[in-house]
Scaffold this motif. Structure first.
Motif, PDB file in Angstrom:
ATOM      1  N   ARG A   1       0.842  -1.194   0.000  1.00 39.02           N
ATOM      2  CA  ARG A   1       0.000   0.000   0.000  1.00 39.02           C
ATOM      3  C   ARG A   1       0.877   1.244   0.000  1.00 39.02           C
ATOM      4  O   ARG A   1       2.007   1.234   0.488  1.00 39.02           O
ATOM      5  CB  ARG A   1      -0.949   0.037   1.184  1.00 39.02           C
ATOM      6  CG  ARG A   1      -0.296   0.089   2.533  1.00 39.02           C
ATOM      7  CD  ARG A   1      -1.345  -0.175   3.605  1.00 39.02           C
ATOM      8  NE  ARG A   1      -0.819  -0.076   4.938  1.00 39.02           N
ATOM      9  CZ  ARG A   1      -0.776   1.059   5.639  1.00 39.02           C
ATOM     10  NH1 ARG A   1      -1.223   2.169   5.097  1.00 39.02           N
ATOM     11  NH2 ARG A   1      -0.288   1.082   6.861  1.00 39.02           N
ATOM     12  N   SER A   2       0.351   2.298  -0.585  1.00 38.75           N
ATOM     13  CA  SER A   2       1.092   3.550  -0.635  1.00 38.75           C
ATOM     14  C   SER A   2       0.986   4.259   0.706  1.00 38.75           C
ATOM     15  O   SER A   2      -0.012   4.126   1.421  1.00 38.75           O
ATOM     16  CB  SER A   2       0.545   4.445  -1.739  1.00 38.75           C
ATOM     17  OG  SER A   2      -0.788   4.811  -1.445  1.00 38.75           O
ATOM     18  N   ILE A   3       2.008   4.997   1.056  1.00 38.48           N
ATOM     19  CA  ILE A   3       1.993   5.813   2.278  1.00 38.48           C
ATOM     20  C   ILE A   3       2.504   7.204   1.921  1.00 38.48           C
ATOM     21  O   ILE A   3       3.324   7.360   1.010  1.00 38.48           O
ATOM     22  CB  ILE A   3       2.839   5.197   3.403  1.00 38.48           C
ATOM     23  CG1 ILE A   3       4.297   5.039   2.960  1.00 38.48           C
ATOM     24  CG2 ILE A   3       2.265   3.873   3.857  1.00 38.48           C
ATOM     25  CD1 ILE A   3       5.231   4.602   4.071  1.00 38.48           C
ATOM     26  N   PRO A   4       2.023   8.232   2.587  1.00 34.81           N
ATOM     27  CA  PRO A   4       2.494   9.587   2.282  1.00 34.81           C
ATOM     28  C   PRO A   4       3.889   9.823   2.831  1.00 34.81           C
ATOM     29  O   PRO A   4       4.300   9.202   3.826  1.00 34.81           O
ATOM     30  CB  PRO A   4       1.465  10.486   2.983  1.00 34.81           C
ATOM     31  CG  PRO A   4       0.916   9.645   4.084  1.00 34.81           C
ATOM     32  CD  PRO A   4       0.944   8.227   3.591  1.00 34.81           C
ATOM     33  N   MET A   5       4.625  10.716   2.187  1.00 37.80           N
ATOM     34  CA  MET A   5       5.925  11.108   2.726  1.00 37.80           C
ATOM     35  C   MET A   5       5.729  11.771   4.085  1.00 37.80           C
ATOM     36  O   MET A   5       4.777  12.502   4.300  1.00 37.80           O
ATOM     37  CB  MET A   5       6.637  12.056   1.755  1.00 37.80           C
ATOM     38  CG  MET A   5       7.112  11.364   0.497  1.00 37.80           C
ATOM     39  SD  MET A   5       8.388  12.302  -0.386  1.00 37.80           S
ATOM     40  CE  MET A   5       7.511  13.811  -0.769  1.00 37.80           C
ATOM     41  N   GLY A   6       6.646  11.480   4.998  1.00 36.03           N
ATOM     42  CA  GLY A   6       6.547  12.016   6.355  1.00 36.03           C
ATOM     43  C   GLY A   6       5.861  11.080   7.323  1.00 36.03           C
ATOM     44  O   GLY A   6       5.688  11.420   8.493  1.00 36.03           O
ATOM     45  N   SER A   7       5.459   9.876   6.846  1.00 36.12           N
ATOM     46  CA  SER A   7       4.794   8.913   7.724  1.00 36.12           C
ATOM     47  C   SER A   7       5.737   8.445   8.826  1.00 36.12           C
ATOM     48  O   SER A   7       6.958   8.428   8.665  1.00 36.12           O
ATOM     49  CB  SER A   7       4.322   7.696   6.922  1.00 36.12           C
ATOM     50  OG  SER A   7       3.321   8.036   6.010  1.00 36.12           O
ATOM     51  N   THR A   8       5.143   8.057   9.950  1.00 41.39           N
ATOM     52  CA  THR A   8       5.886   7.432  11.041  1.00 41.39           C
ATOM     53  C   THR A   8       5.551   5.946  11.053  1.00 41.39           C
ATOM     54  O   THR A   8       4.372   5.575  11.044  1.00 41.39           O
ATOM     55  CB  THR A   8       5.522   8.068  12.393  1.00 41.39           C
ATOM     56  OG1 THR A   8       5.864   9.452  12.363  1.00 41.39           O
ATOM     57  CG2 THR A   8       6.272   7.405  13.526  1.00 41.39           C
ATOM     58  N   ILE A   9       6.577   5.104  11.074  1.00 41.79           N
ATOM     59  CA  ILE A   9       6.375   3.663  10.981  1.00 41.79           C
ATOM     60  C   ILE A   9       7.005   2.991  12.193  1.00 41.79           C
ATOM     61  O   ILE A   9       8.170   3.236  12.525  1.00 41.79           O
ATOM     62  CB  ILE A   9       7.000   3.087   9.692  1.00 41.79           C
ATOM     63  CG1 ILE A   9       6.457   3.823   8.466  1.00 41.79           C
ATOM     64  CG2 ILE A   9       6.731   1.595   9.578  1.00 41.79           C
ATOM     65  CD1 ILE A   9       7.098   3.398   7.165  1.00 41.79           C
ATOM     66  N   ALA A  10       6.219   2.161  12.870  1.00 43.83           N
ATOM     67  CA  ALA A  10       6.737   1.390  13.998  1.00 43.83           C
ATOM     68  C   ALA A  10       7.455   0.150  13.460  1.00 43.83           C
ATOM     69  O   ALA A  10       6.900  -0.612  12.674  1.00 43.83           O
ATOM     70  CB  ALA A  10       5.600   0.978  14.923  1.00 43.83           C
ATOM     71  N   VAL A  11       8.703  -0.033  13.889  1.00 45.63           N
ATOM     72  CA  VAL A  11       9.532  -1.138  13.402  1.00 45.63           C
ATOM     73  C   VAL A  11      10.229  -1.785  14.595  1.00 45.63           C
ATOM     74  O   VAL A  11      10.665  -1.090  15.517  1.00 45.63           O
ATOM     75  CB  VAL A  11      10.608  -0.638  12.402  1.00 45.63           C
ATOM     76  CG1 VAL A  11      11.379  -1.802  11.808  1.00 45.63           C
ATOM     77  CG2 VAL A  11       9.979   0.194  11.299  1.00 45.63           C
ATOM     78  N   ASN A  12      10.327  -3.118  14.572  1.00 48.64           N
ATOM     79  CA  ASN A  12      11.143  -3.811  15.569  1.00 48.64           C
ATOM     80  C   ASN A  12      12.149  -4.700  14.846  1.00 48.64           C
ATOM     81  O   ASN A  12      12.059  -4.873  13.623  1.00 48.64           O
ATOM     82  CB  ASN A  12      10.255  -4.617  16.534  1.00 48.64           C
ATOM     83  CG  ASN A  12       9.423  -5.656  15.813  1.00 48.64           C
ATOM     84  OD1 ASN A  12       9.944  -6.468  15.039  1.00 48.64           O
ATOM     85  ND2 ASN A  12       8.109  -5.643  16.050  1.00 48.64           N
ATOM     86  N   PRO A  13      13.123  -5.263  15.546  1.00 47.99           N
ATOM     87  CA  PRO A  13      14.188  -6.023  14.875  1.00 47.99           C
ATOM     88  C   PRO A  13      13.703  -7.205  14.058  1.00 47.99           C
ATOM     89  O   PRO A  13      14.392  -7.642  13.136  1.00 47.99           O
ATOM     90  CB  PRO A  13      15.073  -6.484  16.045  1.00 47.99           C
ATOM     91  CG  PRO A  13      14.845  -5.457  17.112  1.00 47.99           C
ATOM     92  CD  PRO A  13      13.406  -5.078  16.990  1.00 47.99           C
ATOM     93  N   THR A  14      12.525  -7.745  14.376  1.00 45.15           N
ATOM     94  CA  THR A  14      12.021  -8.899  13.617  1.00 45.15           C
ATOM     95  C   THR A  14      10.982  -8.492  12.574  1.00 45.15           C
ATOM     96  O   THR A  14      10.387  -9.351  11.925  1.00 45.15           O
ATOM     97  CB  THR A  14      11.392  -9.929  14.578  1.00 45.15           C
ATOM     98  OG1 THR A  14      10.298  -9.314  15.275  1.00 45.15           O
ATOM     99  CG2 THR A  14      12.417 -10.436  15.581  1.00 45.15           C
TER     100      THR A  14
END
Length: 632
Positions: free
Chosen positions: A78-91
């Motif tokens: 899916r597309s996301i707008p520039m400036g989005s905040t994304i939650a990421v973890n090591p896995t």
């Protein structure tokens, strides 16, 4: 052909299947085809070649982002707008795909990669691989265009660090914040954000550096109660005046993470100080801080408060931050009295900026600016001339409102779908440019929907990259897009805000029977056969040939919500003609019918606008078009 975006013709091709082309515009003056809407990543030409169709797809210039996630061996894109905040973890298995026209440099901390997008087209980056570059000096991946040297932020990465406990207390001029995590704490980064001035202060503490200055005259000391629990002591004397939000990032196992509760809810602390040391209450701090502030400075402060309140805070921390709601409401009331139209456009852009669902999926924001200050949707259409923003469907529709002033020109250029002119009684004369449209009927309009609803185009709705633009506006694809967004948000929030949800469904059920003449007066603006299309109906399973009771109720709710959104949009554009009379009358009617407090009513309208923002935008554009052509 010029730069793969302009296709010049000595004569127009007779075998071009215009109804099946996507995002394509013909420029008669220049004798070429090009893309219609710059916010869509592709445009497509379709030609009839004997017994088959030939399709050619081309890229629209610009920077576009896709987020790829892998669930049950299935790739979702899916597309996301520039400036989005994304939650990421090591896995995490999330992958960011970046599309750009020109070569450029991707940077995050010490990560630095030059990509020749003009040759590759796109670059995929597993987001977990970037976590090692997220540190005290930043968490935002940027792109610097090699030709223009302009740098733009792409995404911000948030790696949560779960706190097992969190507590605050104040005594003897010290503020104590303590928390514990499941892993050894190697370092803590403190960010103090002054929402009144816009200034931010940072301090990093570790086992080697356990004390430092956060503010020019304020030390913070860290005590390690154990390897996994720390206590931070803030000196409060001589603290700078302002509205302060203090957040924490923690380094564990070599990785930085924002302190949260495991459900993407943030732990933070809040402090407020005035120039006058005797000012202690919210009211006293407000009087001290905001006395003499001009409109622009006030809206700047409000914007910072609004953006912070879009975050979701852990319940253990909220008691220290709840005063922000009071300041938000106080400034809303103050800004709502403004006549400066530029201020209203700034508020409009703020209202269309929601928390990224890449970070807070399923959460309904508690503070809906559009519901609190709906005047932003009822300004004269020429006011929106400078919006020119296509980052959301609502802003895209509002950006288009001024162009409706030349309604016949919009029809000639096919900037709106042919279905809309089909809703007027004299469509045959309008189609050949021999008459101005008159006597609009939603029933006729819906009949034209059916003839324009091409099944082969619906696959575009499966791509989050696609947004309705010029050529699609007010056609079946625009409607299907908007209704699909409503269905998705409604289904995704079945158990969220259950009290507000119940009240909202009660409201829309009754409002669906309202006639606008009771609050907007009897005039040509309120003399229509219907006020909502309710075009889409449930797809019944052919094996069962029946809807379950639950499915039937869900569709009834959706149709009632659609009717409310249309009536609210109708009231907004009526209010643009009858200044500040129609919307207040509608709100009074709702409070009288449901015995609601003003604040409850705003929460209900806000909930419905959040669920159906795209459908509200559809009807906002529809009623402005109809009023322009048939009533003004």
């Amino acid at each position: 052909m010029e730069k793969r975006v302009r296709f010049y013709c000595e004569q127009w091709p007779e075998n071009l299947e215009a109804d099946h082309c996507v995002n394509l515009k013909r420029i008669d003056e220049g004798g070429y085809y090009t893309f219609h809407d710059e916010s869509n990543r592709f445009f497509k030409m379709v030609f009839q070649d004997g017994g088959r169709q030939q399709q050619f797809t081309w890229s629209v210039p610009g920077i576009f982002l896709n987020l790829l996630t892998f669930v049950n061996q299935e790739t979702r894109e899916r597309s996301i707008p520039m400036g989005s905040t994304i939650a990421v973890n090591p896995t995490s298995q999330k992958v960011l795909q970046i599309f750009a026209t020109n070569p450029g440099r991707l940077q995050l901390g010490s990560f630095n990669l030059l990509v020749n997008f003009s040759r590759l087209g796109s670059k995929k980056i597993p987001l977990a691989s970037l976590l090692e570059y997220v540190g005290a000096d930043g968490n935002t991946l940027t792109f610097t265009d090699k030709e223009t040297e302009i740098t733009v932020p792409l995404v911000s990465l948030v790696a949560p660090c779960t706190a097992l406990e969190f507590a605050t207390e104040t005594s003897n001029g010290l503020r104590k914040v303590s928390f514990a995590t499941a892993s050894d704490i190697e370092a803590v980064k403190i960010t103090a954000d002054n929402l009144a001035s816009g200034e931010k202060y940072h301090l990093e503490l570790s086992a080697d550096t356990r004390q430092g200055k956060l503010l020019p005259e304020n030390n913070v000391t860290m005590f390690c109660e154990s390897e996994r629990k720390v206590a931070l002591y803030f000196e409060l004397s001589r603290w700078l005046p302002g509205l302060w939000v203090i957040e924490f990032a923690v380094l564990t196992a070599g990785r930085w993470g924002t302190l949260g509760n495991g459900e993407n809810r943030i732990f933070a602390d809040g402090l407020m100080f005035a120039d006058d040391e005797n000012a202690k209450t919210k009211e006293e701090v407000y009087q001290s801080l905001f006395q003499g502030y001009g409109e622009q400075k006030t809206v700047d402060i409000f914007g910072r408060i609004h953006r912070v309140l879009q975050h979701s805070f852990a319940s253990e921390a909220w008691s220290n931050l709840a005063w922000l709601e009071w300041f938000w409401a106080k400034l809303c009331g103050r800004l709502g009295q403004e006549d400066n139209q530029e201020i209203w456009l700034q508020l409009l852009r703020l209202a269309c900026r929601w928390p990224d669902d890449t970070f807070m999926e399923g959460v309904v924001p508690s503070h809906n600016l559009g519901a609190t200050l709906p005047k932003m949707f009822s300004l004269p259409r020429e006011t929106y001339q400078t919006v020119n923003d296509h980052s959301s469907s609502l802003l895209s529709c509002i950006s288009f409102l001024p162009e409706l002033a030349d309604f016949m020109g919009v029809i000639r250029q096919q900037d709106i779908d042919v279905a809309l002119p089909g809703g007027f009684a004299n469509f045959a004369m309008v189609a050949v440019g021999q008459a101005e449209p008159e006597k609009f009927s939603l029933v006729r309009y819906q009949e034209f929907f059916t003839s324009r609803d091409f099944e082969e185009r619906r696959r575009l709705l499966n791509s989050d990259q696609w947004l309705p633009g010029k050529g699609d506006f007010l056609g079946p694809m625009h409607y299907r897009f908007a209704f699909a967004k409503l269905r998705k948000k409604f289904a995704g929030n079945q158990i969220v805000e259950s009290e507000i949800r119940g009240k909202a469904l009660s409201v829309v059920r009754k409002v669906s029977d309202f006639q606008p003449s009771i609050y907007a007066g009897d005039s040509s603006y309120t003399n229509f056969d219907r006020y909502a299309l309710n075009y889409l109906q449930p797809e019944i399973d052919p094996e069962n040939d029946v809807l379950t009771d639950e499915e039937a109720v869900q569709w009834e709710h959706l149709h009632h919500i659609e009717c409310f959104l249309s009536l609210f949009a109708h009231a907004c554009r009526c209010d643009a003609r009858f200044r500040d009379k129609v919307l207040p009358a509608l709100e009074r009617l709702l409070m009288e019918n449901f015995d609601f407090q003003y604040r409850d009513l705003k929460k209900i309208i806000g909930y419905l606008l959040f669920l159906g923002e795209e459908l509200f935008a559809f009807y906002l554009l529809l009623w402005e078009a109809v009023f322009t052509a048939d009533c003004d």
